[in-house]
Design an enzyme around this catalytic site. Structure first.
Site, mmCIF file in Angstrom:
data_model
loop_
_atom_site.group_PDB
_atom_site.id
_atom_site.type_symbol
_atom_site.label_atom_id
_atom_site.label_comp_id
_atom_site.label_asym_id
_atom_site.label_seq_id
_atom_site.Cartn_x
_atom_site.Cartn_y
_atom_site.Cartn_z
ATOM 1 N N ASP A 104 -21.055 -23.185 -51.681
ATOM 2 C CA ASP A 104 -22.273 -23.037 -52.447
ATOM 3 C C ASP A 104 -21.821 -22.814 -53.904
ATOM 4 O OD1 ASP A 104 -25.115 -22.332 -52.888
ATOM 5 O OD2 ASP A 104 -24.272 -20.359 -53.278
ATOM 6 N N ASP A 151 -24.084 -21.491 -57.147
ATOM 7 C CA ASP A 151 -24.627 -20.291 -57.801
ATOM 8 C C ASP A 151 -24.350 -19.057 -56.949
ATOM 9 O OD1 ASP A 151 -26.027 -21.590 -59.980
ATOM 10 O OD2 ASP A 151 -27.487 -22.274 -58.509
HETATM 11 P P1 B16 Z 1 -32.096 -25.515 -59.926
HETATM 12 P P2 B16 Z 1 -27.117 -22.576 -54.924
HETATM 13 C C1 B16 Z 1 -29.562 -22.472 -55.982
HETATM 14 O O1 B16 Z 1 -28.200 -22.758 -56.101
HETATM 15 C C2 B16 Z 1 -29.899 -21.110 -56.543
HETATM 16 O O2 B16 Z 1 -29.269 -20.090 -55.775
HETATM 17 C C3 B16 Z 1 -31.389 -20.911 -56.488
HETATM 18 O O3 B16 Z 1 -31.715 -19.640 -57.033
HETATM 19 C C4 B16 Z 1 -32.071 -22.032 -57.268
HETATM 20 O O4 B16 Z 1 -33.486 -21.909 -57.183
HETATM 21 C C5 B16 Z 1 -31.636 -23.378 -56.704
HETATM 22 O O5 B16 Z 1 -30.218 -23.477 -56.759
HETATM 23 C C6 B16 Z 1 -32.224 -24.537 -57.474
HETATM 24 O O6 B16 Z 1 -31.622 -24.561 -58.746
HETATM 25 O O7 B16 Z 1 -33.378 -24.977 -60.453
HETATM 26 O O8 B16 Z 1 -30.954 -25.421 -60.921
HETATM 27 O O9 B16 Z 1 -32.240 -26.904 -59.365
HETATM 28 O O10 B16 Z 1 -27.020 -21.108 -54.686
HETATM 29 O O11 B16 Z 1 -27.624 -23.377 -53.737
HETATM 30 O O12 B16 Z 1 -25.856 -23.158 -55.532
HETATM 31 MG MG MG Z 2 -25.936 -19.459 -54.026
#
Ligand code: B16
Ligand code: MG
Length: 215
Positions: free
Chosen positions: A8, A10
């Protein structure tokens, strides 16, 4: 036997989780929404942008059309992009690069499995794009975590069976996605102690031994 690790992004490799929180907090302020806290933000981890917006909108009685919701999500994303455009290598979490290099040295393939549609920009800014054999993100999927799609697409791009993949995740939605995709689930950080995870640690630094035993 583990032949690939799907990371993953974030909250596992990069500190962008804090930047998501700041951008959602700014949108809350613009809308006059009070009481949006870190515990609300914890539920936004790993889920899609639109699902994250719905979590914020639980805090208000105001009603928005689908079109207005798209505009709100876009506004949050503009604020978020402004902050991620300042990211650099120094925003990578401790041991992220060292751990990726370590597993690569053991012949294990690496991939990204992130809900974020901003994945390419984040990888570029933190200079880790070339560390992965495959990248699967919110741009590749229709169904977001907790559905397994983003990880199954990563496994397909790698050419490795799901049961030979381990997912490292910081969100409950991501752990559920890994398990329903038939993969080994490793919970770190915010997802530590998730009962569905096969292994649970505070951070990547504690994973060297575990990954060697699985490979
Ligand atoms: P975006 P991950 C996720 O990333 C985040 O944890 C989540 O908080 C966010 O809403 C989602 O990506 C979408 O992100 O707005 O940049 O498309 O943890 O799956 O790497
Ligand atoms: Mg994450």
């Amino acid at each position: 036997m583990i032949k690939a690790v799907i990371f993953d992004l974030d909250g596992v490799l990069v500190t962008t989780d804090e930047l998501h929180f700041k951008a959602w907090s700014s949108l809350a302020e613009e809308l006059g929404i009070k009481g949006f806290t870190k515990s609300d933000n914890a539920r936004q981890r790993g889920v899609s942008r639109m699902a994250s917006l719905e979590i914020l909108l639980e805090k208000t009685d105001r009603q928005f059309t689908d079109e207005e919701k798209e505009e709100l999500a876009e506004r949050k994303n503009e604020m978020y992009i402004r902050s991620i455009s300042k990211l650099s290598k120094s925003d990578l979490l401790p041991e992220a690069v060292e751990f990726i290099d370590y597993i690569k040295s053991k012949g294990i393939k690496t991939a990204i499995g992130s809900a974020s549609k901003n994945t390419p920009l984040i990888l570029k800014k933190t200079e880790i794009s070339d560390k992965f054999d495959a990248i699967s993100c919110g741009l590749d999927t229709v169904r977001a975590k907790p559905e397994p799609d983003v990880f199954l697409i990563a496994a397909k791009k790698l050419g490795i069976a799901p049961e030979c993949c381990a997912v490292i995740e910081d969100s409950d939605a991501g752990i559920r996605a890994a398990k329903s995709g038939g993969m080994y689930a490793i919970a770190v950080g915010a997802a530590e102690h998730n009962p569905e995870a096969d292994v649970s640690v505070a951070s990547i630094e504690s994973l060297y031994k575990a990954i060697t035993l699985l490979a």
